[in-house]
Scaffold this motif. Structure first.
Motif, PDB file in Angstrom:
ATOM      1  N   MET A 151       0.846  -1.194   0.000  1.00 53.81           N
ATOM      2  CA  MET A 151       0.000   0.000   0.000  1.00 53.81           C
ATOM      3  C   MET A 151       0.884   1.247   0.000  1.00 53.81           C
ATOM      4  SD  MET A 151      -2.924   1.139   2.779  1.00 53.81           S
ATOM      5  CE  MET A 151      -1.735   1.343   4.094  1.00 53.81           C
ATOM      6  N   ASP A 152       0.586   2.175  -0.925  1.00 53.23           N
ATOM      7  CA  ASP A 152       1.330   3.431  -0.976  1.00 53.23           C
ATOM      8  C   ASP A 152       0.978   4.283   0.238  1.00 53.23           C
ATOM      9  OD1 ASP A 152       2.454   2.711  -3.353  1.00 53.23           O
ATOM     10  OD2 ASP A 152       0.940   3.712  -4.580  1.00 53.23           O
ATOM     11  N   LYS A 153       2.010   4.823   0.875  1.00 53.02           N
ATOM     12  CA  LYS A 153       1.775   5.633   2.053  1.00 53.02           C
ATOM     13  C   LYS A 153       1.504   7.098   1.679  1.00 53.02           C
ATOM     14  CE  LYS A 153       4.354   2.723   5.250  1.00 53.02           C
ATOM     15  NZ  LYS A 153       5.437   2.637   6.255  1.00 53.02           N
ATOM     16  N   ILE A 154       0.692   7.746   2.493  1.00 52.51           N
ATOM     17  CA  ILE A 154       0.345   9.149   2.277  1.00 52.51           C
ATOM     18  C   ILE A 154       1.447  10.003   2.891  1.00 52.51           C
ATOM     19  CG2 ILE A 154      -1.461  10.881   2.566  1.00 52.51           C
ATOM     20  CD1 ILE A 154      -3.241   8.507   3.601  1.00 52.51           C
ATOM     21  N   ILE A 155       1.884  11.008   2.157  1.00 52.71           N
ATOM     22  CA  ILE A 155       2.872  11.950   2.695  1.00 52.71           C
ATOM     23  C   ILE A 155       2.127  13.201   3.149  1.00 52.71           C
ATOM     24  CG2 ILE A 155       4.910  13.345   2.202  1.00 52.71           C
ATOM     25  CD1 ILE A 155       5.694  11.299   0.094  1.00 52.71           C
ATOM     26  N   ILE A 156       2.272  13.505   4.433  1.00 53.90           N
ATOM     27  CA  ILE A 156       1.586  14.673   4.980  1.00 53.90           C
ATOM     28  C   ILE A 156       2.594  15.580   5.682  1.00 53.90           C
ATOM     29  CG2 ILE A 156      -0.579  13.405   5.280  1.00 53.90           C
ATOM     30  CD1 ILE A 156       0.012  13.315   8.288  1.00 53.90           C
ATOM     31  N   GLY A 157       2.148  16.808   6.004  1.00 54.08           N
ATOM     32  CA  GLY A 157       3.006  17.767   6.680  1.00 54.08           C
ATOM     33  C   GLY A 157       2.740  17.820   8.171  1.00 54.08           C
ATOM     34  N   SER A 158       3.225  18.856   8.801  1.00 51.67           N
ATOM     35  CA  SER A 158       3.097  18.978  10.251  1.00 51.67           C
ATOM     36  C   SER A 158       1.679  19.347  10.683  1.00 51.67           C
ATOM     37  CB  SER A 158       4.067  20.042  10.766  1.00 51.67           C
ATOM     38  OG  SER A 158       3.794  21.295  10.148  1.00 51.67           O
ATOM     39  N   GLU A 159       0.877  19.852   9.765  1.00 53.15           N
ATOM     40  CA  GLU A 159      -0.528  20.129  10.031  1.00 53.15           C
ATOM     41  C   GLU A 159      -1.330  19.873   8.772  1.00 53.15           C
ATOM     42  OE1 GLU A 159      -0.985  24.210  11.226  1.00 53.15           O
ATOM     43  OE2 GLU A 159      -0.293  25.006   9.310  1.00 53.15           O
ATOM     44  N   GLU A 160      -2.543  19.325   8.956  1.00 57.30           N
ATOM     45  CA  GLU A 160      -3.400  18.978   7.827  1.00 57.30           C
ATOM     46  C   GLU A 160      -4.860  19.162   8.243  1.00 57.30           C
ATOM     47  OE1 GLU A 160      -2.391  18.249   4.840  1.00 57.30           O
ATOM     48  OE2 GLU A 160      -0.270  17.769   5.163  1.00 57.30           O
ATOM     49  N   TRP A 161      -5.738  19.179   7.237  1.00 58.04           N
ATOM     50  CA  TRP A 161      -7.173  19.171   7.490  1.00 58.04           C
ATOM     51  C   TRP A 161      -7.684  17.741   7.391  1.00 58.04           C
ATOM     52  CZ3 TRP A 161     -10.000  23.139   9.255  1.00 58.04           C
ATOM     53  CH2 TRP A 161      -9.498  24.431   9.101  1.00 58.04           C
ATOM     54  N   MET A 175      -1.353   6.750  12.559  1.00 58.23           N
ATOM     55  CA  MET A 175      -0.580   6.907  11.320  1.00 58.23           C
ATOM     56  C   MET A 175       0.138   5.626  10.899  1.00 58.23           C
ATOM     57  SD  MET A 175       1.139  10.692  11.797  1.00 58.23           S
ATOM     58  CE  MET A 175       1.811  10.513  13.447  1.00 58.23           C
ATOM     59  N   ALA A 176       0.209   4.619  11.771  1.00 54.76           N
ATOM     60  CA  ALA A 176       1.015   3.422  11.531  1.00 54.76           C
ATOM     61  C   ALA A 176       0.670   2.747  10.207  1.00 54.76           C
ATOM     62  CB  ALA A 176       0.834   2.443  12.687  1.00 54.76           C
ATOM     63  N   ASN A 177       1.700   2.476   9.408  1.00 58.77           N
ATOM     64  CA  ASN A 177       1.597   1.757   8.130  1.00 58.77           C
ATOM     65  C   ASN A 177       0.800   2.502   7.063  1.00 58.77           C
ATOM     66  OD1 ASN A 177       2.994  -0.520   9.258  1.00 58.77           O
ATOM     67  ND2 ASN A 177       1.062  -1.156  10.217  1.00 58.77           N
ATOM     68  N   ARG A 178       0.468   3.764   7.308  1.00 53.59           N
ATOM     69  CA  ARG A 178      -0.336   4.514   6.337  1.00 53.59           C
ATOM     70  C   ARG A 178       0.303   5.842   5.932  1.00 53.59           C
ATOM     71  NH1 ARG A 178      -5.607   2.990   5.609  1.00 53.59           N
ATOM     72  NH2 ARG A 178      -6.386   1.347   6.974  1.00 53.59           N
ATOM     73  N   ILE A 179       1.077   6.428   6.850  1.00 51.30           N
ATOM     74  CA  ILE A 179       1.487   7.826   6.664  1.00 51.30           C
ATOM     75  C   ILE A 179       2.990   7.992   6.821  1.00 51.30           C
ATOM     76  CG2 ILE A 179       1.430  10.061   7.887  1.00 51.30           C
ATOM     77  CD1 ILE A 179      -1.554   9.708   8.206  1.00 51.30           C
ATOM     78  N   LEU A 180       3.546   8.878   6.004  1.00 49.13           N
ATOM     79  CA  LEU A 180       4.901   9.383   6.178  1.00 49.13           C
ATOM     80  C   LEU A 180       4.791  10.882   6.434  1.00 49.13           C
ATOM     81  CD1 LEU A 180       6.836   7.595   3.281  1.00 49.13           C
ATOM     82  CD2 LEU A 180       6.931   7.050   5.719  1.00 49.13           C
ATOM     83  N   VAL A 181       5.545  11.368   7.413  1.00 44.66           N
ATOM     84  CA  VAL A 181       5.443  12.780   7.788  1.00 44.66           C
ATOM     85  C   VAL A 181       6.683  13.536   7.325  1.00 44.66           C
ATOM     86  CG1 VAL A 181       5.151  14.411   9.688  1.00 44.66           C
ATOM     87  CG2 VAL A 181       4.082  12.150   9.822  1.00 44.66           C
ATOM     88  N   ASP A 182       6.446  14.625   6.590  1.00 46.89           N
ATOM     89  CA  ASP A 182       7.521  15.541   6.208  1.00 46.89           C
ATOM     90  C   ASP A 182       7.303  16.826   7.000  1.00 46.89           C
ATOM     91  OD1 ASP A 182       9.275  17.327   5.117  1.00 46.89           O
ATOM     92  OD2 ASP A 182       8.849  16.819   3.028  1.00 46.89           O
ATOM     93  N   PRO A 183       8.053  17.027   8.092  1.00 43.64           N
ATOM     94  CA  PRO A 183       7.818  18.200   8.959  1.00 43.64           C
ATOM     95  C   PRO A 183       7.994  19.538   8.264  1.00 43.64           C
ATOM     96  CG  PRO A 183       9.274  16.596  10.013  1.00 43.64           C
ATOM     97  CD  PRO A 183       9.157  16.196   8.578  1.00 43.64           C
ATOM     98  N   SER A 184       8.699  19.545   7.130  1.00 41.47           N
ATOM     99  CA  SER A 184       8.901  20.815   6.423  1.00 41.47           C
ATOM    100  C   SER A 184       7.670  21.229   5.628  1.00 41.47           C
ATOM    101  CB  SER A 184      10.106  20.706   5.479  1.00 41.47           C
ATOM    102  OG  SER A 184       9.829  19.785   4.434  1.00 41.47           O
ATOM    103  N   MET A 185       6.704  20.297   5.490  1.00 38.10           N
ATOM    104  CA  MET A 185       5.495  20.582   4.715  1.00 38.10           C
ATOM    105  C   MET A 185       4.336  20.961   5.629  1.00 38.10           C
ATOM    106  SD  MET A 185       5.747  17.358   2.056  1.00 38.10           S
ATOM    107  CE  MET A 185       4.155  17.689   1.341  1.00 38.10           C
ATOM    108  N   SER A 186       3.333  21.615   5.044  1.00 35.95           N
ATOM    109  CA  SER A 186       2.124  21.979   5.769  1.00 35.95           C
ATOM    110  C   SER A 186       0.967  22.010   4.799  1.00 35.95           C
ATOM    111  CB  SER A 186       2.297  23.346   6.438  1.00 35.95           C
ATOM    112  OG  SER A 186       1.106  23.768   7.048  1.00 35.95           O
ATOM    113  N   MET A 187      -0.136  21.412   5.161  1.00 36.63           N
ATOM    114  CA  MET A 187      -1.350  21.390   4.321  1.00 36.63           C
ATOM    115  C   MET A 187      -1.061  20.787   2.946  1.00 36.63           C
ATOM    116  SD  MET A 187      -3.429  22.610   6.453  1.00 36.63           S
ATOM    117  CE  MET A 187      -3.514  23.655   7.883  1.00 36.63           C
ATOM    118  N   SER A 188      -0.313  19.710   2.934  1.00 39.42           N
ATOM    119  CA  SER A 188       0.042  19.098   1.647  1.00 39.42           C
ATOM    120  C   SER A 188      -1.159  18.475   0.951  1.00 39.42           C
ATOM    121  CB  SER A 188       1.124  18.032   1.862  1.00 39.42           C
ATOM    122  OG  SER A 188       0.643  17.006   2.701  1.00 39.42           O
ATOM    123  N   LEU A 189      -2.227  18.179   1.698  1.00 32.66           N
ATOM    124  CA  LEU A 189      -3.420  17.553   1.114  1.00 32.66           C
ATOM    125  C   LEU A 189      -4.499  18.578   0.777  1.00 32.66           C
ATOM    126  CD1 LEU A 189      -3.676  14.424   3.442  1.00 32.66           C
ATOM    127  CD2 LEU A 189      -2.543  14.627   1.233  1.00 32.66           C
ATOM    128  N   GLY A 190      -4.187  19.862   0.911  1.00 30.56           N
ATOM    129  CA  GLY A 190      -5.157  20.896   0.543  1.00 30.56           C
ATOM    130  C   GLY A 190      -5.518  21.800   1.700  1.00 30.56           C
TER     131      GLY A 190
END
Length: 458
Positions: free
Chosen positions: A1-11, A125-140
């Motif tokens: 399963m492809d993991k979602i890359i998210i930032g330090s804050e998301e909606w 977040m386990a097995n689903r998410i990768l966190v990039d702390p330099s990003m924010s609101m990467s999903l919109g």
């Protein structure tokens, strides 16, 4: 399963709870996820334990309140951000983030004092998410107008006053409530960080500039809520606004003299108001006389620069009193020695005075093992009726200090009520929570009355 890359804050979206959008703080250092909740109550539905609660889903706002219900899956001990453990209800609900939906566990806790209404921990977040702390609101992102439409909020035209809140921390409950109260009454509210302001001293055109070179203009009023460590500069800024013709809810001189504990007690005595017997000296040589002056031990030793109950010590014996006083004097700390009112039993009253009237009253009780009531150190608050004598004392104390808004602390003794302190920036959380009164709204109303503003509040 492809993991979602998210930032330090998301909606994210919590459909089962009817929450279309909530901003999440992503924290891989936290094990469990948490959702802001209040009015939390457990009940049974079909023999199954459920929990009902309310949520303010939007950051720094109580304009939207949602009622939610969910089955309880657990109740467990969780460490909060202060490191203290608390028992929380746990629910399991679907969460949608971007194009993906999965079930997560959420603990329910009041996050009013936190910046984010929801925290996403590593279990979710386990097995689903990768966190990039330099990003924010990467999903919109959602714009303010989109959130207004989502939650069915009415857009209020800002036809009222322009009011600035001069403080240090926009995340504090009291500051959030004042900003909300002003906005709800149709005013344009501006938060000004004390450290981000600087002044142009000019006899013809005095100015206050804000971070980035912005000149603050057209203010009708300023509400100074200055932390003790910023008293000197905060009062200087308040004086600058006063010189520009801006109305200050508490003026600079009143704040300055209320912050000087010794001077404030002298002003109260000069006005004929009763305080506990107090002694002050500048030399360790006078220690024994100071102790005898207030009736001997047990007694209270207070640092003049202490705040929120810090720097206040109970000395139960003469020997202990001598040790504490001499230790403070050795480091050249200014202190007061004050009689200990044993019959108060660790309780005092906080009376909230606005424009010469007592608007709300609570009784504060010390935490177990403590001798002084303090909500910042585990104390509790409850609604109580103040006597007419206590109300008169509080009103006179606020007037003696020159404060339009004051938190007046009174202790009940065998000889009658005694004044402990007059606070120029009283906190709102304890008194609003206990009394369920809109004290922040009363503060805004006081400005409206002073400036003779009449608006349409419908």
């Amino acid at each position: 399963m492809d993991k979602i890359i998210i930032g330090s804050e998301e909606w994210c979206h919590l459909p089962q709870l009817g929450i279309p959008a909530v901003k999440v703080r992503v924290d891989s250092g936290a094990r469990t996820s948490a959702l802001h909740a209040f009015n939390i109550k457990s009940f049974k539905r079909g023999g199954i334990p459920w929990v009902s609660f309310h949520v303010h889903p939007l950051q720094r706002s109580r304009a939207v309140s949602l009622h939610c219900e969910a089955p309880i899956v657990d109740r467990r001990m969780v460490k909060n951000t202060s490191g203290a453990s608390e028992k929380r209800y746990v629910i399991k609900v679907p969460m949608r983030m971007g194009e993906n939906t999965w079930e997560i566990e959420l603990t329910l806790t009041n996050r009013d004092s936190m910046g984010y209404r929801m925290l996403l921990g590593r279990e979710a977040m386990a097995n689903r998410i990768l966190v990039d702390p330099s990003m924010s609101m990467s999903l919109g992102r959602f714009s303010e107008s989109e959130l207004v439409d989502m939650y069915g909020m009415q857009r209020k035209a800002k036809t009222g006053l322009k009011i600035a809140l001069l403080a240090s921390n926009p995340e504090l409950y009291s500051n959030q409530r004042i900003m909300e109260a002003g906005t709800e009454r149709g005013h344009e509210m501006i938060f000004l960080g004390v450290k981000d302001c600087y002044m142009k001293l000019d006899d013809e055109n005095p100015e206050v500039h804000y971070r980035g070179g912005h000149i603050i203009t057209d203010l009708d009023a300023v509400i100074p809520r200055i932390r003790p460590s910023a008293t000197f500069y905060g009062c200087a800024l308040t004086r600058q606004f006063e010189s520009m013709g801006v109305y200050a809810l508490n003026h600079s001189l009143a704040i300055s003299q209320s912050r000087d504990k010794l001077f404030s007690l002298q002003l109260l005595i000069k006005s004929g108001l009763d305080i506990p017997v107090t002694g002050f000296a500048n030399s360790p040589i006078d220690t024994n006389e100071l102790i005898e002056m207030v009736g001997g031990a047990p007694l209270i030793v207070k640092l003049l620069e202490g705040t929120q109950g810090r720097g206040v010590v109970l000395a139960e014996t003469k020997k202990a009193a001598e040790s504490v006083i001499n230790a403070f004097k050795a480091v050249k700390a200014n202190l007061l020695v004050q009689e200990f009112i044993k019959e108060a039993g660790g309780k005092d009253l906080r009376l909230f005075v606005i424009n010469g009237k007592v608007k709300a009253v609570i009784q504060r009780e010390a935490a177990p093992g403590e001798f002084r009531a303090n909500l910042h150190q585990g104390g509790s608050a409850s609604v109580v009726r103040a006597t007419s004598e206590e109300r008169r004392l509080a009103i006179k104390a606020a007037k003696a200090m020159g404060l339009a808004v004051a938190g007046v602390d009174i202790i009940r003794s065998k000889g009658g009520p005694l004044l402990l302190e007059v606070n120029s920036s009283p906190g709102l959380e304890g008194i609003e929570t206990a009394t369920e009164k809109d004290v922040a709204g009363m503060m805004i109303e006081a400005i409206e009355q002073q400036l003779k503003w009449k608006g349409n509040l419908t």
